[in-house]
Design a protein around this motif. Structure first.
Motif, mmCIF file in Angstrom:
data_model
loop_
_atom_site.group_PDB
_atom_site.id
_atom_site.type_symbol
_atom_site.label_atom_id
_atom_site.label_comp_id
_atom_site.label_asym_id
_atom_site.label_seq_id
_atom_site.Cartn_x
_atom_site.Cartn_y
_atom_site.Cartn_z
ATOM 1 N N ARG A 180 92.287 58.496 16.296
ATOM 2 C CA ARG A 180 91.174 59.381 16.618
ATOM 3 C C ARG A 180 89.890 58.752 16.101
ATOM 4 N N LEU A 181 88.789 59.003 16.799
ATOM 5 C CA LEU A 181 87.478 58.545 16.353
ATOM 6 C C LEU A 181 86.430 59.519 16.845
ATOM 7 N N PHE A 182 85.230 59.374 16.323
ATOM 8 C CA PHE A 182 84.093 60.133 16.842
ATOM 9 C C PHE A 182 82.869 59.252 16.757
ATOM 10 N N THR A 183 81.915 59.513 17.637
ATOM 11 C CA THR A 183 80.678 58.748 17.667
ATOM 12 C C THR A 183 79.559 59.655 18.134
ATOM 13 N N ASN A 184 78.354 59.254 17.865
ATOM 14 C CA ASN A 184 77.199 60.037 18.293
ATOM 15 C C ASN A 184 77.067 59.972 19.805
ATOM 16 N N VAL A 185 76.732 61.089 20.409
ATOM 17 C CA VAL A 185 76.609 61.168 21.866
ATOM 18 C C VAL A 185 75.576 60.177 22.405
ATOM 19 N N ALA A 186 74.596 59.810 21.584
ATOM 20 C CA ALA A 186 73.556 58.875 22.025
ATOM 21 C C ALA A 186 74.032 57.417 22.023
ATOM 22 N N MET A 187 75.171 57.152 21.448
ATOM 23 C CA MET A 187 75.692 55.783 21.403
ATOM 24 C C MET A 187 76.549 55.531 22.639
ATOM 25 N N VAL A 188 75.904 55.590 23.784
ATOM 26 C CA VAL A 188 76.609 55.540 25.068
ATOM 27 C C VAL A 188 77.370 54.237 25.272
ATOM 28 N N GLU A 189 76.861 53.144 24.726
ATOM 29 C CA GLU A 189 77.557 51.865 24.862
ATOM 30 C C GLU A 189 78.913 51.923 24.167
ATOM 31 N N ASN A 190 78.942 52.541 22.992
ATOM 32 C CA ASN A 190 80.190 52.644 22.237
ATOM 33 C C ASN A 190 81.182 53.556 22.950
ATOM 34 N N ILE A 191 80.694 54.658 23.490
ATOM 35 C CA ILE A 191 81.557 55.584 24.224
ATOM 36 C C ILE A 191 82.195 54.859 25.406
ATOM 37 N N ALA A 192 81.391 54.082 26.128
ATOM 38 C CA ALA A 192 81.909 53.334 27.276
ATOM 39 C C ALA A 192 82.943 52.292 26.835
ATOM 40 N N LEU A 193 82.667 51.585 25.741
ATOM 41 C CA LEU A 193 83.608 50.577 25.232
ATOM 42 C C LEU A 193 84.929 51.226 24.849
ATOM 43 N N TYR A 194 84.871 52.337 24.125
ATOM 44 C CA TYR A 194 86.105 53.008 23.731
ATOM 45 C C TYR A 194 86.889 53.459 24.964
ATOM 46 N N GLY A 195 86.186 53.937 25.979
ATOM 47 C CA GLY A 195 86.858 54.336 27.212
ATOM 48 C C GLY A 195 87.579 53.165 27.860
ATOM 49 N N ARG A 196 86.940 52.005 27.895
ATOM 50 C CA ARG A 196 87.574 50.807 28.470
ATOM 51 C C ARG A 196 88.782 50.371 27.651
ATOM 52 N N CYS A 197 88.812 50.742 26.373
ATOM 53 C CA CYS A 197 89.926 50.365 25.486
ATOM 54 C C CYS A 197 91.007 51.433 25.422
ATOM 55 N N GLY A 198 90.928 52.442 26.281
ATOM 56 C CA GLY A 198 91.995 53.429 26.368
ATOM 57 C C GLY A 198 91.776 54.724 25.616
ATOM 58 N N TYR A 199 90.629 54.903 24.994
ATOM 59 C CA TYR A 199 90.328 56.156 24.303
ATOM 60 C C TYR A 199 89.814 57.170 25.318
ATOM 61 N N GLU A 200 90.223 58.408 25.134
ATOM 62 C CA GLU A 200 89.789 59.486 26.018
ATOM 63 C C GLU A 200 89.028 60.526 25.215
ATOM 64 N N GLU A 201 87.992 61.058 25.814
ATOM 65 C CA GLU A 201 87.218 62.106 25.159
ATOM 66 C C GLU A 201 88.083 63.355 25.020
ATOM 67 N N THR A 202 88.077 63.937 23.822
ATOM 68 C CA THR A 202 88.842 65.162 23.582
ATOM 69 C C THR A 202 87.937 66.376 23.498
ATOM 70 N N HIS A 203 86.758 66.215 22.894
ATOM 71 C CA HIS A 203 85.807 67.316 22.805
ATOM 72 C C HIS A 203 84.484 66.811 22.236
ATOM 73 N N ARG A 204 83.486 67.691 22.294
ATOM 74 C CA ARG A 204 82.174 67.388 21.729
ATOM 75 C C ARG A 204 81.808 68.465 20.725
ATOM 76 N N VAL A 205 81.055 68.056 19.718
ATOM 77 C CA VAL A 205 80.565 68.982 18.706
ATOM 78 C C VAL A 205 79.051 68.846 18.673
ATOM 79 N N ALA A 206 78.369 69.964 18.814
ATOM 80 C CA ALA A 206 76.904 69.962 18.779
ATOM 81 C C ALA A 206 76.434 70.888 17.667
ATOM 82 N N GLU A 207 75.779 70.289 16.688
ATOM 83 C CA GLU A 207 75.147 71.028 15.602
ATOM 84 C C GLU A 207 73.667 70.687 15.639
ATOM 85 N N PRO A 208 72.826 71.366 14.872
ATOM 86 C CA PRO A 208 71.380 71.108 14.981
ATOM 87 C C PRO A 208 70.971 69.640 14.926
ATOM 88 N N ASP A 209 71.505 68.868 13.990
ATOM 89 C CA ASP A 209 71.123 67.451 13.869
ATOM 90 C C ASP A 209 72.253 66.488 14.176
#
Length: 149
Positions: free
Chosen positions: A110-139
């Motif tokens: 399992r991992l998590f990353t900031n939603v603004a780090m779109v390059e990392n999200i795309a890389l993890y997707g290419r490596c077989g990671y799937e999004e499970t959920h998002r968490v949004a707090e004020p900051d």
């Protein structure tokens, strides 16, 4: 050149801290504050045995912070020095994470990353990671991902 992944030692803390600052500093303008990995206490994490470094002839080129959770291995942080990026080091570290998880008997990483780090999200997707959920707090806006082994 000799490159290996090994547990970080106390003497690696300055290099690890500098590498994290260099790798994640580019995101400060995008997210408006230092990313979570820049706020970690690497002396403490190294002391707990959670950090492994990619060492090339004594130079720290990359790192992973791995936390064993009851049901999975958490990839808490992965970073490659900007000067060493685009050379396959990130994928080598991800392979190490998978090998470590399997050896420990985990079926999921399992991992998590900031939603603004779109390059990392795309890389993890290419490596077989799937999004499970998002968490949004004020900051804090995180994308949680997982990979079944």
């Amino acid at each position: 050149m000799s490159t290996l992944i090994r547990p970080a030692r106390a003497g690696d803390v300055p290099a690890v801290t500098a590498l994290v600052a260099a790798a994640y500093g580019i995101y400060i303008p995008r997210i408006g504050r230092p990313p979570l990995p820049m706020q970690d206490d690497y002396a403490e994490l190294v002391g707990r045995g959670l950090v492994h470094v990619l060492d090339q002839d004594g130079d720290v080129l990359g790192l992973v912070v791995l936390v064993r959770e009851p049901d999975c291995l958490l990839l808490d942080n992965i970073a490659v020095a900007p000067s060493a990026q685009k050379q396959g080091h990130g994928r080598r570290l991800l392979t190490f994470v998978e090998e470590t998880a399997r050896a420990a008997g985990f079926e999921t990483i399992r991992l998590f990353t900031n939603v603004a780090m779109v390059e990392n999200i795309a890389l993890y997707g290419r490596c077989g990671y799937e999004e499970t959920h998002r968490v949004a707090e004020p900051d804090l806006h995180l994308v949680h991902m997982a990979k079944r082994l």
